[in-house]
Design a protein around this motif. Structure first.
Motif, short mmCIF file in Angstrom:
data_model
loop_
_atom_site.label_atom_id
_atom_site.label_comp_id
_atom_site.label_asym_id
_atom_site.label_seq_id
_atom_site.Cartn_x
_atom_site.Cartn_y
_atom_site.Cartn_z
N VAL A 158 0.83 -1.20 0.00
CA VAL A 158 0.00 0.00 0.00
C VAL A 158 0.87 1.25 0.00
O VAL A 158 0.58 2.24 -0.71
CB VAL A 158 -0.95 0.00 1.22
CG1 VAL A 158 -1.66 1.34 1.36
CG2 VAL A 158 -1.97 -1.13 1.10
N ALA A 159 1.97 1.23 0.76
CA ALA A 159 2.87 2.39 0.82
C ALA A 159 3.52 2.64 -0.54
O ALA A 159 3.66 3.80 -0.96
CB ALA A 159 3.94 2.17 1.89
N TYR A 160 3.92 1.58 -1.24
CA TYR A 160 4.47 1.75 -2.59
C TYR A 160 3.45 2.39 -3.52
O TYR A 160 3.78 3.29 -4.30
CB TYR A 160 4.88 0.39 -3.18
CG TYR A 160 6.05 -0.29 -2.51
CD1 TYR A 160 6.87 0.38 -1.61
CD2 TYR A 160 6.34 -1.62 -2.78
CE1 TYR A 160 7.93 -0.26 -0.99
CE2 TYR A 160 7.41 -2.27 -2.18
CZ TYR A 160 8.20 -1.59 -1.29
OH TYR A 160 9.26 -2.23 -0.70
N ILE A 161 2.21 1.90 -3.46
CA ILE A 161 1.16 2.44 -4.34
C ILE A 161 0.88 3.90 -4.01
O ILE A 161 0.71 4.74 -4.91
CB ILE A 161 -0.11 1.58 -4.22
CG1 ILE A 161 0.14 0.18 -4.80
CG2 ILE A 161 -1.29 2.25 -4.92
CD1 ILE A 161 -1.00 -0.79 -4.60
N LEU A 162 0.84 4.25 -2.72
CA LEU A 162 0.61 5.65 -2.32
C LEU A 162 1.73 6.55 -2.84
O LEU A 162 1.47 7.69 -3.27
CB LEU A 162 0.50 5.75 -0.80
CG LEU A 162 -0.76 5.15 -0.17
CD1 LEU A 162 -0.69 5.23 1.35
CD2 LEU A 162 -2.01 5.87 -0.69
N TYR A 163 2.95 6.04 -2.83
CA TYR A 163 4.07 6.84 -3.37
C TYR A 163 3.87 7.08 -4.86
O TYR A 163 4.09 8.20 -5.35
CB TYR A 163 5.41 6.13 -3.12
CG TYR A 163 6.54 6.78 -3.89
CD1 TYR A 163 7.05 8.02 -3.51
CD2 TYR A 163 7.09 6.14 -5.01
CE1 TYR A 163 8.07 8.62 -4.23
CE2 TYR A 163 8.11 6.73 -5.73
CZ TYR A 163 8.60 7.97 -5.33
OH TYR A 163 9.61 8.56 -6.06
N LEU A 164 3.45 6.06 -5.60
CA LEU A 164 3.22 6.22 -7.03
C LEU A 164 2.09 7.21 -7.31
O LEU A 164 2.17 8.03 -8.24
CB LEU A 164 2.90 4.87 -7.67
CG LEU A 164 4.08 3.89 -7.76
CD1 LEU A 164 3.60 2.51 -8.20
CD2 LEU A 164 5.15 4.41 -8.72
#
Length: 459
Positions: free
Chosen positions: A209-215
């Protein structure tokens, strides 16, 4: 001087490894050489070497470790049958209309591949070959593209059913029993690979989820670095929903069957791994990609990886036996217990050492050499074994991403086109390293992220 011999032994093994010699033979050879020197100088009792046959028989007799070749077979079969390629194409078309959609697709497919293979190198190389050319062709910033591929590829460290967690669970289980016996508890509690699988689920999903939020953040602040897929490409595909379901549902069902049987208590990790291997063959047959050449390739790759794991385990067993014979356990225990800050100080030093060793050693060597030395000491101090295992796994995952030595960076550099510079790969992973460190800090502050689910399921 004699009390420093365990340190010389450890340093000697690291030097031999850095010279490029085989890991298994470096560990075993260094251990036996120091044992011979110690026996000649009177600092080592050769009686310790008599335990080597029992150690080797224990490895052969360990049913948990049979899961390793089965999970490897499952992952390689899914890779060779082009299921990953179909998944990526379908997910990219599904998320294509939104900016960063292709990057989100790579993250989610990387998560599914991690759950399927559990092998960092295989996931990074597969994602690099499949998605990097596509991302670059569609205008993605090379830094963002390489960063998300490396980060999603290393999810194999933490997303179950991970080979890392299988091996780590076996070592942590032995260390936990040893720690309880050292405390005078002769009816010790146990910790299983299933406990680690459950403990890793929440931190692993938080990372995704953190990776997706960064994107999504990049899509807002720098939209040109993560462009959307042109609508014309989507319009050229007939029945997008059916294509997505066909590509997505079978692998998810297989992963759910494997994980569900373990977490529900219906099967051991080894039994579930065998189901996964058979299921991967069935999926390959459904896709029409199963034939004798593919089976030969999969069996060859499985044999190579499994042989590497077990020969390293043999070498590490000999090394750790000599290390204990020199009193290395006592030296490490005294050092950690005398540190300022108590348990926190000891844990911080161990995490730092493991992080630095992750630059030079693969997770297998660290799991078999370092963890058996430090884990019983930390567990004796009262740390939770599941939490400790997940902390080590995420720590190693961060180490494998960190320039200039991160293994994931080397894997991607090997398959990336020449137009992508090494410095772009290094700069691309920095935001994801920061995300990992935040999650690691959050887990350190709030251990319930790893311990709540196992306690809720198993009571």
């Amino acid at each position: 001087m004699s009390e420093l011999l365990p340190l010389f032994l450890f340093a000697g093994a690291i030097i031999v490894l850095l010279l490029g010699y085989s890991v298994a033979f470096s560990l075993a050879g260094t251990g036996l050489l120091f044992a011979a020197i110690g026996a000649w100088t009177g600092h080592f009792d050769v009686v310790f070497l008599e335990a080597i046959p029992n150690r080797l028989f224990g490895i052969m007799n360990n049913e948990v470790l049979i899961a390793v070749p089965l999970f490897v077979f499952m992952g390689v079969m899914l890779e060779k049958s082009r299921i990953a390629e179909e998944l990526l194409d379908a997910m990219a078309l599904m998320f294509g209309p939104m900016r960063a959609g292709l990057g989100i697709s790579v993250t989610l497919v990387g998560m599914l591949l991690a759950a399927s293979t559990g092998i960092v190198g295989a996931t990074v190389v597969t994602m690099g070959l499949l998605s990097l050319p596509t991302m670059l062709r569609r205008g993605y910033d090379p830094k963002v593209a390489t960063g998300i591929i490396c980060a999603s590829g290393t999810l194999g460290q933490i997303i179950p059913p991970s080979i890392v967690l299988v091996l780590l669970g076996d070592v942590i289980s032995s260390a936990y029993q040893q720690a309880q016996i050292d405390q005078g508890l002769f009816s010790p509690e146990t910790v299983t690979v299933g406990d680690l699988f459950l403990g890793a689920l929440i931190p692993g999903l938080i990372l995704v989820v953190a990776y997706i939020l960064y994107l999504l953040f990049k899509a807002v602040t720098d939209p040109r670095s993560v462009p959307a897929i042109p609508q014309s490409e989507r319009d050229a595909v007939d029945d997008l929903a059916a294509r997505v379901l066909k590509a997505l549902v079978p692998p998810i069902l297989l992963i759910g069957l494997v994980l569900g049987s373990i977490l529900g208590g219906f099967a051991t990790p080894t039994e579930a791994a065998s189901v996964g291997a058979v299921g991967a063959i069935a999926l390959s047959m459904m896709r029409g990609n199963f034939n004798l050449p593919v089976l030969k390739q999969v069996m060859k790759s499985t044999t190579e990886v499994s042989s590497m794991v077990f020969i390293i385990l043999v070498g590490a067993s000999i090394f750790s036996l000599v290390f204990r014979g020199y009193g290395g356990d006592d030296l490490v225990r005294d050092f950690l217990t005398d540190l300022p800050g108590g348990v926190f100080g000891a844990m911080a030093i161990v995490m730092l050492v493991i992080f630095l060793l992750g630059f030079f050693l693969d997770f297998i060597e660290i799991t078999f050499v370092v963890v058996p030395i430090v884990a019983p000491i930390l567990l004796t101090m009262g740390l939770d074994p599941v939490w400790l295992g997940i902390m080590i796994a995420i720590n190693l995952q961060t180490s494998f991403l960190t320039p200039p030595f991160g293994f994931a960076l080397f894997y991607l550099r090997g398959v990336a086109p020449e137009s992508v510079s090494t410095m772009q790969i290094y700069r691309g992973v920095i935001p994801f390293i920061l995300i990992q460190l935040v999650i690691l800090s959050l887990l350190a502050y709030w251990p319930a992220l790893a311990t709540w689910l196992p306690e809720a399921v198993y009571g």
